[in-house]
Design a protein around this motif. Structure first.
Motif, PDB file in Angstrom:
ATOM      1  N   ARG A  60       0.895  -1.157  -0.012  1.00  0.00           N
ATOM      2  CA  ARG A  60       0.046   0.001  -0.007  1.00  0.00           C
ATOM      3  C   ARG A  60       0.963   1.334  -0.015  1.00  0.00           C
ATOM      4  O   ARG A  60       0.291   2.501  -0.356  1.00  0.00           O
ATOM      5  N   ILE A  61       2.346   1.222   0.429  1.00  0.00           N
ATOM      6  CA  ILE A  61       2.902   2.447   0.254  1.00  0.00           C
ATOM      7  C   ILE A  61       3.778   2.763  -0.691  1.00  0.00           C
ATOM      8  O   ILE A  61       4.464   3.664  -0.795  1.00  0.00           O
ATOM      9  N   ALA A  62       3.804   1.717  -1.686  1.00  0.00           N
ATOM     10  CA  ALA A  62       4.754   1.953  -2.980  1.00  0.00           C
ATOM     11  C   ALA A  62       3.910   2.378  -4.251  1.00  0.00           C
ATOM     12  O   ALA A  62       2.688   1.768  -4.578  1.00  0.00           O
ATOM     13  N   GLN A  63       4.417   3.333  -4.717  1.00  0.00           N
ATOM     14  CA  GLN A  63       3.863   3.776  -5.897  1.00  0.00           C
ATOM     15  C   GLN A  63       3.837   3.056  -7.114  1.00  0.00           C
ATOM     16  O   GLN A  63       4.835   2.303  -7.461  1.00  0.00           O
ATOM     17  N   GLY A  64       2.642   2.769  -7.788  1.00  0.00           N
ATOM     18  CA  GLY A  64       2.731   2.014  -8.934  1.00  0.00           C
ATOM     19  C   GLY A  64       2.182   0.630  -8.694  1.00  0.00           C
ATOM     20  O   GLY A  64       1.478  -0.097  -9.650  1.00  0.00           O
ATOM     21  N   ILE A  65       2.290   0.161  -7.265  1.00  0.00           N
ATOM     22  CA  ILE A  65       1.713  -1.153  -7.366  1.00  0.00           C
ATOM     23  C   ILE A  65       0.687  -1.206  -5.957  1.00  0.00           C
ATOM     24  O   ILE A  65       0.112  -2.102  -5.707  1.00  0.00           O
ATOM     25  N   ALA A  66       0.357  -0.056  -5.537  1.00  0.00           N
ATOM     26  CA  ALA A  66      -0.473  -0.160  -4.428  1.00  0.00           C
ATOM     27  C   ALA A  66      -1.866  -0.468  -4.738  1.00  0.00           C
ATOM     28  O   ALA A  66      -2.507  -1.131  -4.057  1.00  0.00           O
TER      29      ALA A  66
ATOM     30  N   GLY B 279      14.011   4.167   2.157  1.00  0.00           N
ATOM     31  CA  GLY B 279      12.767   4.608   2.583  1.00  0.00           C
ATOM     32  C   GLY B 279      11.890   5.368   1.440  1.00  0.00           C
ATOM     33  O   GLY B 279      10.886   6.304   1.629  1.00  0.00           O
ATOM     34  N   ARG B 280      12.428   5.350   0.169  1.00  0.00           N
ATOM     35  CA  ARG B 280      11.736   6.162  -0.958  1.00  0.00           C
ATOM     36  C   ARG B 280      10.884   5.286  -1.668  1.00  0.00           C
ATOM     37  O   ARG B 280      11.325   4.323  -2.515  1.00  0.00           O
ATOM     38  N   PHE B 281       9.515   5.427  -1.456  1.00  0.00           N
ATOM     39  CA  PHE B 281       8.609   4.220  -2.127  1.00  0.00           C
ATOM     40  C   PHE B 281       7.923   4.792  -3.252  1.00  0.00           C
ATOM     41  O   PHE B 281       6.809   4.449  -3.788  1.00  0.00           O
ATOM     42  N   GLY B 282       8.530   5.859  -3.778  1.00  0.00           N
ATOM     43  CA  GLY B 282       7.894   6.698  -5.041  1.00  0.00           C
ATOM     44  C   GLY B 282       8.390   8.078  -5.237  1.00  0.00           C
ATOM     45  O   GLY B 282       9.617   8.390  -4.528  1.00  0.00           O
ATOM     46  N   SER B 283       7.727   8.622  -6.045  1.00  0.00           N
ATOM     47  CA  SER B 283       8.021  10.130  -6.252  1.00  0.00           C
ATOM     48  C   SER B 283       7.798  11.181  -5.163  1.00  0.00           C
ATOM     49  O   SER B 283       7.570  10.707  -4.080  1.00  0.00           O
ATOM     50  N   GLY B 284       8.585  12.315  -5.232  1.00  0.00           N
ATOM     51  CA  GLY B 284       8.597  13.339  -4.110  1.00  0.00           C
ATOM     52  C   GLY B 284       7.000  13.575  -3.767  1.00  0.00           C
ATOM     53  O   GLY B 284       6.676  13.692  -2.779  1.00  0.00           O
ATOM     54  N   ALA B 285       6.120  13.811  -4.911  1.00  0.00           N
ATOM     55  CA  ALA B 285       4.621  14.107  -4.837  1.00  0.00           C
ATOM     56  C   ALA B 285       4.021  12.839  -4.185  1.00  0.00           C
ATOM     57  O   ALA B 285       3.380  12.991  -3.146  1.00  0.00           O
ATOM     58  N   TRP B 286       4.473  11.664  -4.315  1.00  0.00           N
ATOM     59  CA  TRP B 286       3.770  10.323  -3.835  1.00  0.00           C
ATOM     60  C   TRP B 286       4.277  10.432  -2.378  1.00  0.00           C
ATOM     61  O   TRP B 286       3.345  10.144  -1.577  1.00  0.00           O
ATOM     62  N   MET B 287       5.662  10.551  -1.994  1.00  0.00           N
ATOM     63  CA  MET B 287       6.150  10.469  -0.610  1.00  0.00           C
ATOM     64  C   MET B 287       5.350  11.489   0.329  1.00  0.00           C
ATOM     65  O   MET B 287       5.071  11.291   1.301  1.00  0.00           O
ATOM     66  N   ALA B 288       4.909  12.719  -0.363  1.00  0.00           N
ATOM     67  CA  ALA B 288       4.427  13.752   0.553  1.00  0.00           C
ATOM     68  C   ALA B 288       2.928  13.397   0.812  1.00  0.00           C
ATOM     69  O   ALA B 288       2.485  13.606   2.133  1.00  0.00           O
ATOM     70  N   GLY B 289       2.121  12.864  -0.287  1.00  0.00           N
ATOM     71  CA  GLY B 289       0.938  12.381   0.006  1.00  0.00           C
ATOM     72  C   GLY B 289       0.906  11.073   1.013  1.00  0.00           C
ATOM     73  O   GLY B 289      -0.027  11.174   1.812  1.00  0.00           O
ATOM     74  N   LEU B 290       1.861  10.291   0.868  1.00  0.00           N
ATOM     75  CA  LEU B 290       1.860   9.255   1.879  1.00  0.00           C
ATOM     76  C   LEU B 290       2.217   9.598   3.222  1.00  0.00           C
ATOM     77  O   LEU B 290       1.648   9.173   4.006  1.00  0.00           O
ATOM     78  N   ARG B 291       3.279  10.499   3.437  1.00  0.00           N
ATOM     79  CA  ARG B 291       3.225  11.217   4.869  1.00  0.00           C
ATOM     80  C   ARG B 291       2.071  11.752   5.243  1.00  0.00           C
ATOM     81  O   ARG B 291       1.829  11.691   6.485  1.00  0.00           O
ATOM     82  N   ALA B 292       1.490  12.394   4.336  1.00  0.00           N
ATOM     83  CA  ALA B 292       0.081  13.170   4.790  1.00  0.00           C
ATOM     84  C   ALA B 292      -0.859  11.991   5.429  1.00  0.00           C
ATOM     85  O   ALA B 292      -1.705  12.322   6.396  1.00  0.00           O
ATOM     86  N   SER B 293      -1.061  10.923   4.649  1.00  0.00           N
ATOM     87  CA  SER B 293      -1.792   9.970   5.221  1.00  0.00           C
ATOM     88  C   SER B 293      -1.468   9.091   6.358  1.00  0.00           C
ATOM     89  O   SER B 293      -2.417   8.295   6.667  1.00  0.00           O
ATOM     90  N   LEU B 294      -0.211   9.105   6.568  1.00  0.00           N
ATOM     91  CA  LEU B 294       0.151   7.965   7.980  1.00  0.00           C
ATOM     92  C   LEU B 294       0.072   9.081   8.987  1.00  0.00           C
ATOM     93  O   LEU B 294       0.180   9.178   9.918  1.00  0.00           O
TER      94      LEU B 294
END
Length: 117
Positions: free
Chosen positions: A60-66, A102-117
């Motif tokens: 669920r935390i990896a861009q492209g495969i979530a 600890g990089r599971f995707g692009s910068g935008a993906w990681m920002a969204g992931l941080r916001a959701s966690l």
């Protein structure tokens, strides 16, 4: 002159051997995957490294495969150099070094992931 030439050749061979050993050690230290698989029970990707280390991450935390299905996730491939993971059906690629950092995707993906966690 022949003796000096032989000494230079031996010195060169020793330097080459040392360089080979350093390259082998570096290769062991670089994060290179030898296998990867989808653990359906845990909904995780499990990666085995050449060094013998094993790590996993939740899909669920990896861009492209979530959003991938179990069948799509099970089709994970290790790139020939062992530096990446690829899912043909999902058109997704992840870097082994990036995942370990600890990089599971692009910068935008990681920002969204941080916001959701």
């Amino acid at each position: 002159m022949t003796e000096q030439h032989t000494t230079e050749e031996r010195e060169l061979e020793m330097q080459l051997e040392q360089a080979r050993r350093v390259a082998e050690l570096n290769a062991l230290m670089e994060p290179r995957a030898v296998s990867a698989e989808y653990d359906a029970a845990e909904h995780r990707i499990v990666v085995r490294l050449r060094s013998g280390a094993v790590f996993s991450f939740p899909v669920r935390i990896a861009q492209g495969i979530a959003e991938g299905t179990a069948a799509e996730l099970a089709e994970v491939e290790v790139t020939p150099a062992g530096d990446g993971l690829h899912w043909e059906g999902l058109d997704a690629d992840l870097s082994v070094a990036g995942l370990l950092a600890g990089r599971f995707g692009s910068g935008a993906w990681m920002a969204g992931l941080r916001a959701s966690l």
